[in-house]
Write a protein that holds these residues in place. Structure first.
Motif, PDB file in Angstrom:
ATOM      1  N   GLY A  35       0.838  -1.203   0.000  1.00  0.00           N
ATOM      2  CA  GLY A  35       0.000   0.000   0.000  1.00  0.00           C
ATOM      3  C   GLY A  35       0.869   1.247   0.000  1.00  0.00           C
ATOM      4  O   GLY A  35       2.064   1.175   0.312  1.00  0.00           O
ATOM      5  N   GLY A  36       0.263   2.387  -0.353  1.00  0.00           N
ATOM      6  CA  GLY A  36       1.015   3.641  -0.457  1.00  0.00           C
ATOM      7  C   GLY A  36       1.658   4.061   0.852  1.00  0.00           C
ATOM      8  O   GLY A  36       2.657   4.773   0.860  1.00  0.00           O
ATOM      9  N   GLU A  37       1.090   3.602   2.000  1.00  0.00           N
ATOM     10  CA  GLU A  37       1.664   4.025   3.290  1.00  0.00           C
ATOM     11  C   GLU A  37       3.056   3.449   3.504  1.00  0.00           C
ATOM     12  O   GLU A  37       3.778   3.865   4.409  1.00  0.00           O
ATOM     13  N   ARG A  38       3.453   2.495   2.673  1.00  0.00           N
ATOM     14  CA  ARG A  38       4.789   1.910   2.833  1.00  0.00           C
ATOM     15  C   ARG A  38       5.819   2.556   1.897  1.00  0.00           C
ATOM     16  O   ARG A  38       6.924   2.068   1.751  1.00  0.00           O
ATOM     17  N   LEU A  39       5.373   3.648   1.253  1.00  0.00           N
ATOM     18  CA  LEU A  39       6.326   4.408   0.440  1.00  0.00           C
ATOM     19  C   LEU A  39       6.505   5.772   1.060  1.00  0.00           C
ATOM     20  O   LEU A  39       5.522   6.419   1.449  1.00  0.00           O
ATOM     21  N   ARG A  40       7.736   6.204   1.153  1.00  0.00           N
ATOM     22  CA  ARG A  40       7.978   7.582   1.608  1.00  0.00           C
ATOM     23  C   ARG A  40       8.212   8.410   0.357  1.00  0.00           C
ATOM     24  O   ARG A  40       9.197   8.208  -0.354  1.00  0.00           O
TER      25      ARG A  40
END
Ligand code: SF4
Length: 311
Positions: free
Chosen positions: A299-304
């Motif tokens: 998910g996007g929350e695992r990309l900074r």
């Protein structure tokens, strides 16, 4: 004492050519033309030091040079290398300095019949015509195979002390370099990114895109893993730790803009990804889709995702 301007790129050919004129009592001044794709300044400075002559480094304005690469009058070599146009630009810079110095001629390390673009007889002859210096372009390495130049016919230079080198063989040039105590690379072209066909194809895609030309830094096209979203945006992924680090450095060199973004993985092994030209939402979608294609389903929350404005 008569003067000349010799072109240097840090390769043996240019340095040996300059030495062959210098030993005939000519005062040699040198010039290196260092583009963003061919940063030859340090190597050329070393050649000038070995010859003990002054050097002028000319660096064309990057976006102007990009225009030359995008629309060369005389076409390309195997990559995106517009060698004839580029050499003409070098010669024009040398002519300007020759006039300033009140020098009499220009010297290059051109060798007739070398594989590099621009070394055919017709190309060599065309150069002096287009540079506006007919008879004043001396190529000591192949001089005996070429029409005598003015300094040779007037006796300023002894043509018999020049050479008749033809083709890509290196032995004679290496022997001459040894005699003069010169070191240097075998070919300046090897330092020019533009001669690599794969690099050239990536750069051509950049030139055809809608991105501002000032964003097209040479390093952007070093990375093999890159894809365009229409012609609006570019996604570049690192293939290993070294490339991930280089991408982070490149991000630091690009301008601060909301569409220049760096994505780094949080808590999973994955590539660093640079996105140029896309909104944050679209960049995130494209990066996640690219990771899914590689079997990384997150998910996007695992990309900074960062840009330089909000850092
Ligand atoms: S190899 Fe590169 S730097 Fe050399 S003439 Fe060609 S385009 Fe210019």
């Amino acid at each position: 004492m008569s003067r000349c301007v010799a072109l240097l790129s840090g390769d043996l050919d240019g340095a040996v050519a300059a030495a062959l004129v210098q030993v005939q009592g000519i005062e040699v001044h040198t010039l290196a033309y260092a583009t963003q794709f061919s940063p030859v300044e340090e190597a050329a400075r070393q050649s000038a030091e070995q010859l003990q002559v002054p050097i002028r480094i000319v660096q064309p304005e990057p976006t102007e040079y990009l225009q030359l690469v995008a629309r060369p009058r005389f076409g390309y070599g195997k990559g995106a290398n517009p060698c004839c146009d580029c050499r003409l630009a070098m010669l024009r810079a040398a002519v300007a300095w020759m006039n300033e110095l009140e020098a009499e001629f220009i010297v290059t390390g051109d060798v007739l019949g070398q594989k590099m673009m621009g070394q055919k007889r017709s190309h060599l002859e065309m150069m002096e015509h287009h540079a506006g210096i007919p008879g004043r372009l001396v190529r000591p390495l192949s001089a005996k195979l070429l029409t005598p130049t003015l300094p040779e016919t007037t006796g300023l230079l002894d043509r018999e002390r020049f050479h008749a080198i033809h083709g890509s063989g290196r032995r004679k040039i290496r022997d001459l370099a040894k005699r003069f105590g010169l070191t240097g690379s075998e070919k300046g072209a090897s330092r020019c990114r533009l001669v690599d066909p794969a690099y050239g194809a990536r750069l051509q895609a950049g030139l055809a895109s809608k991105l501002p030309k000032t964003w097209l830094l040479p390093e952007l096209f070093d990375f093999p893993r890159q894809r365009w979203i229409d012609q609006r945006g570019l996604i570049v992924s690192g293939r290993n730790q070294a490339e991930n680090e280089k991408l982070t450095l490149l991000f630091g060199r690009l301008p601060a803009d909301p569409t220049i973004l760096l994505a780094t993985p949080l808590g999973f092994p994955g590539p660093t990804v640079l996105s140029v030209g896309l909104s944050r939402a679209e960049a995130e979608r494209q990066i996640l889709a690219g990771l899914r294609d590689k079997g990384i389903n997150i998910g996007g929350e695992r990309l900074r995702i960062t840009d330089k404005l909000t850092e």
